[in-house]
Scaffold this motif. Structure first.
Motif, PDB file in Angstrom:
ATOM      1  N   CYS A   1      -2.276 -11.741   0.537  1.00 28.19           N
ATOM      2  CA  CYS A   1      -1.623 -11.881   1.914  1.00 28.19           C
ATOM      3  C   CYS A   1      -0.408 -12.623   2.098  1.00 28.19           C
ATOM      4  O   CYS A   1      -0.417 -13.623   1.548  1.00 28.19           O
ATOM      5  N   LEU A   2       0.816 -12.101   2.518  1.00 22.98           N
ATOM      6  CA  LEU A   2       1.982 -12.887   2.530  1.00 22.98           C
ATOM      7  C   LEU A   2       1.998 -13.281   3.921  1.00 22.98           C
ATOM      8  O   LEU A   2       2.374 -12.475   4.972  1.00 22.98           O
ATOM      9  N   ARG A   3       2.328 -14.765   4.270  1.00 22.33           N
ATOM     10  CA  ARG A   3       2.350 -15.085   5.411  1.00 22.33           C
ATOM     11  C   ARG A   3       3.688 -15.760   5.779  1.00 22.33           C
ATOM     12  O   ARG A   3       4.301 -16.398   4.868  1.00 22.33           O
ATOM     13  N   ALA A   4       4.288 -15.677   6.829  1.00 21.43           N
ATOM     14  CA  ALA A   4       5.594 -16.247   7.214  1.00 21.43           C
ATOM     15  C   ALA A   4       6.609 -15.771   6.360  1.00 21.43           C
ATOM     16  O   ALA A   4       7.137 -16.736   5.981  1.00 21.43           O
ATOM     17  N   THR A   5       6.769 -14.600   6.096  1.00 15.25           N
ATOM     18  CA  THR A   5       7.640 -14.060   5.086  1.00 15.25           C
ATOM     19  C   THR A   5       9.241 -14.442   5.948  1.00 15.25           C
ATOM     20  O   THR A   5       9.458 -14.188   6.936  1.00 15.25           O
ATOM     21  N   GLN A   6      10.012 -14.745   4.938  1.00 12.29           N
ATOM     22  CA  GLN A   6      11.554 -14.824   5.390  1.00 12.29           C
ATOM     23  C   GLN A   6      12.356 -14.208   4.410  1.00 12.29           C
ATOM     24  O   GLN A   6      12.059 -14.336   2.874  1.00 12.29           O
ATOM     25  N   PRO A   7      13.387 -13.559   4.599  1.00 14.96           N
ATOM     26  CA  PRO A   7      14.209 -12.828   3.585  1.00 14.96           C
ATOM     27  C   PRO A   7      15.157 -13.942   3.021  1.00 14.96           C
ATOM     28  O   PRO A   7      15.607 -14.962   3.655  1.00 14.96           O
ATOM     29  N   GLU A   8      15.390 -13.448   1.726  1.00 12.90           N
ATOM     30  CA  GLU A   8      16.427 -14.546   0.960  1.00 12.90           C
ATOM     31  C   GLU A   8      17.644 -13.721   0.693  1.00 12.90           C
ATOM     32  O   GLU A   8      17.401 -12.397   0.809  1.00 12.90           O
ATOM     33  N   ALA A   9      18.573 -14.378   0.587  1.00 15.23           N
ATOM     34  CA  ALA A   9      19.932 -13.762   0.193  1.00 15.23           C
ATOM     35  C   ALA A   9      19.820 -12.766  -0.890  1.00 15.23           C
ATOM     36  O   ALA A   9      20.615 -11.761  -1.008  1.00 15.23           O
ATOM     37  N   ASP A  10      19.179 -12.835  -1.973  1.00 15.40           N
ATOM     38  CA  ASP A  10      19.327 -12.052  -3.005  1.00 15.40           C
ATOM     39  C   ASP A  10      18.177 -10.762  -3.019  1.00 15.40           C
ATOM     40  O   ASP A  10      17.817 -10.022  -3.854  1.00 15.40           O
ATOM     41  N   GLY A  11      17.583 -10.843  -1.560  1.00 14.79           N
ATOM     42  CA  GLY A  11      16.624  -9.434  -1.456  1.00 14.79           C
ATOM     43  C   GLY A  11      15.315  -9.764  -1.473  1.00 14.79           C
ATOM     44  O   GLY A  11      14.454  -9.112  -1.317  1.00 14.79           O
ATOM     45  N   SER A  12      15.121 -11.019  -2.241  1.00 11.93           N
ATOM     46  CA  SER A  12      13.328 -11.109  -2.175  1.00 11.93           C
ATOM     47  C   SER A  12      13.082 -11.974  -0.937  1.00 11.93           C
ATOM     48  O   SER A  12      13.935 -11.911   0.338  1.00 11.93           O
ATOM     49  N   LEU A  13      11.778 -12.196  -0.809  1.00 16.94           N
ATOM     50  CA  LEU A  13      11.072 -12.734   0.242  1.00 16.94           C
ATOM     51  C   LEU A  13      10.481 -14.212   0.140  1.00 16.94           C
ATOM     52  O   LEU A  13       9.931 -14.194  -1.213  1.00 16.94           O
ATOM     53  N   ARG A  14      10.715 -14.982   0.823  1.00 16.21           N
ATOM     54  CA  ARG A  14      10.075 -16.331   0.698  1.00 16.21           C
ATOM     55  C   ARG A  14       8.827 -16.451   1.656  1.00 16.21           C
ATOM     56  O   ARG A  14       9.037 -15.986   2.895  1.00 16.21           O
ATOM     57  N   ALA A  15       7.413 -16.427   1.070  1.00 16.34           N
ATOM     58  CA  ALA A  15       6.277 -16.447   1.590  1.00 16.34           C
ATOM     59  C   ALA A  15       5.272 -17.181   1.150  1.00 16.34           C
ATOM     60  O   ALA A  15       5.412 -17.577  -0.065  1.00 16.34           O
TER      61      ALA A  15
ATOM     62  N   ARG B   1       0.756  -1.250  -0.002  1.00 20.96           N
ATOM     63  CA  ARG B   1      -0.105  -0.013  -0.068  1.00 20.96           C
ATOM     64  C   ARG B   1       0.993   1.369   0.063  1.00 20.96           C
ATOM     65  O   ARG B   1       0.341   2.185  -0.645  1.00 20.96           O
ATOM     66  N   ASP B   2       2.018   1.291   0.680  1.00 23.68           N
ATOM     67  CA  ASP B   2       2.849   2.485   0.600  1.00 23.68           C
ATOM     68  C   ASP B   2       3.649   2.506  -0.580  1.00 23.68           C
ATOM     69  O   ASP B   2       4.708   3.323  -0.640  1.00 23.68           O
ATOM     70  N   GLY B   3       3.348   1.681  -1.610  1.00 23.57           N
ATOM     71  CA  GLY B   3       4.135   1.722  -2.889  1.00 23.57           C
ATOM     72  C   GLY B   3       5.436   0.822  -3.091  1.00 23.57           C
ATOM     73  O   GLY B   3       6.174   0.923  -3.955  1.00 23.57           O
ATOM     74  N   THR B   4       5.857   0.166  -1.882  1.00 23.56           N
ATOM     75  CA  THR B   4       7.200  -0.541  -1.835  1.00 23.56           C
ATOM     76  C   THR B   4       6.749  -1.727  -2.854  1.00 23.56           C
ATOM     77  O   THR B   4       5.927  -2.519  -2.778  1.00 23.56           O
ATOM     78  N   SER B   5       7.818  -2.215  -3.931  1.00 25.68           N
ATOM     79  CA  SER B   5       7.699  -3.301  -4.764  1.00 25.68           C
ATOM     80  C   SER B   5       8.580  -4.451  -3.811  1.00 25.68           C
ATOM     81  O   SER B   5       9.664  -4.303  -3.384  1.00 25.68           O
ATOM     82  N   LEU B   6       7.910  -5.538  -3.786  1.00 22.03           N
ATOM     83  CA  LEU B   6       8.604  -6.779  -3.351  1.00 22.03           C
ATOM     84  C   LEU B   6       8.626  -7.770  -4.354  1.00 22.03           C
ATOM     85  O   LEU B   6       7.764  -8.069  -5.159  1.00 22.03           O
ATOM     86  N   SER B   7       9.733  -8.645  -4.253  1.00 21.69           N
ATOM     87  CA  SER B   7       9.929  -9.839  -4.990  1.00 21.69           C
ATOM     88  C   SER B   7       9.711 -11.016  -4.116  1.00 21.69           C
ATOM     89  O   SER B   7      10.466 -11.024  -3.049  1.00 21.69           O
ATOM     90  N   ILE B   8       8.842 -11.726  -4.557  1.00 22.38           N
ATOM     91  CA  ILE B   8       8.338 -12.555  -3.608  1.00 22.38           C
ATOM     92  C   ILE B   8       8.649 -14.294  -4.286  1.00 22.38           C
ATOM     93  O   ILE B   8       8.196 -14.630  -5.440  1.00 22.38           O
TER      94      ILE B   8
END
Length: 153
Positions: free
Chosen positions: A77-91, A38-45
């Motif tokens: 809805c992203l649940r149980a997000t975990q950061p990855e080494a490449d900057g993405s999130l695993r969720a 909502r705040d405009g942040t782009s996420l790689s999942i």
């Protein structure tokens, strides 16, 4: 009034369980997508709990198209997000099913891909015991029905 109450409950349910809610803006493969908060942040999942073939592998394009049909343009809805080494999130990525408007975000996209044989269960990802059981079951069922990746031994 009922619709507003449903939307409020969906938002509260997501924020109570997850770290983030976003709108899916792109699907890159059967287990990778992009979304915007909502705040405009782009996420790689990267979808937690599954491994889908890449587009140049058998069923890779079908997996990407299936994930696109399930998620593109929807609020996730992203649940149980975990950061990855490449900057993405695993969720775990949950969306509202297309065939059930007003049901809320009750569809786990990764589990849905497992159920149709377009991904493998990624056992190394952190999951609750319940999730592990569900994901393992979906993969075993797809194998037993010999669909998708499991058409040939």
């Amino acid at each position: 009034m009922r619709r507003i109450s449903t939307l409020l409950l969906m938002t509260l349910a997501c924020t109570a369980v997850a770290q983030e809610e976003c709108r899916v803006t792109a699907v890159h493969s059967g287990d990778r997508l992009s979304c915007q908060t909502r705040d405009g942040t782009s996420l790689s999942i990267r979808l937690r709990g599954i491994d889908a073939p890449v587009s140049d592998q058998p069923f890779g394009e079908r997996a990407r198209e299936a994930l696109q049909r399930l998620t593109l343009g929807r609020t996730a809805c992203l649940r149980a997000t975990q950061p990855e080494a490449d900057g993405s999130l695993r969720a775990a990525v949950w969306v509202e099913p297309a065939d059930c408007p007003d049901c809320g975000q009750t569809l786990d996209a990764g589990r849905a891909l497992l159920s149709v044989g377009l991904a493998r269960w990624r056992q190394t990802d952190e999951q609750t015991a319940e999730e592990k059981g569900q994901y393992e079951f979906e993969e075993q069922e797809a194998r037993a029905r010999r669909i998708g990746l499991w058409r040939t031994p």
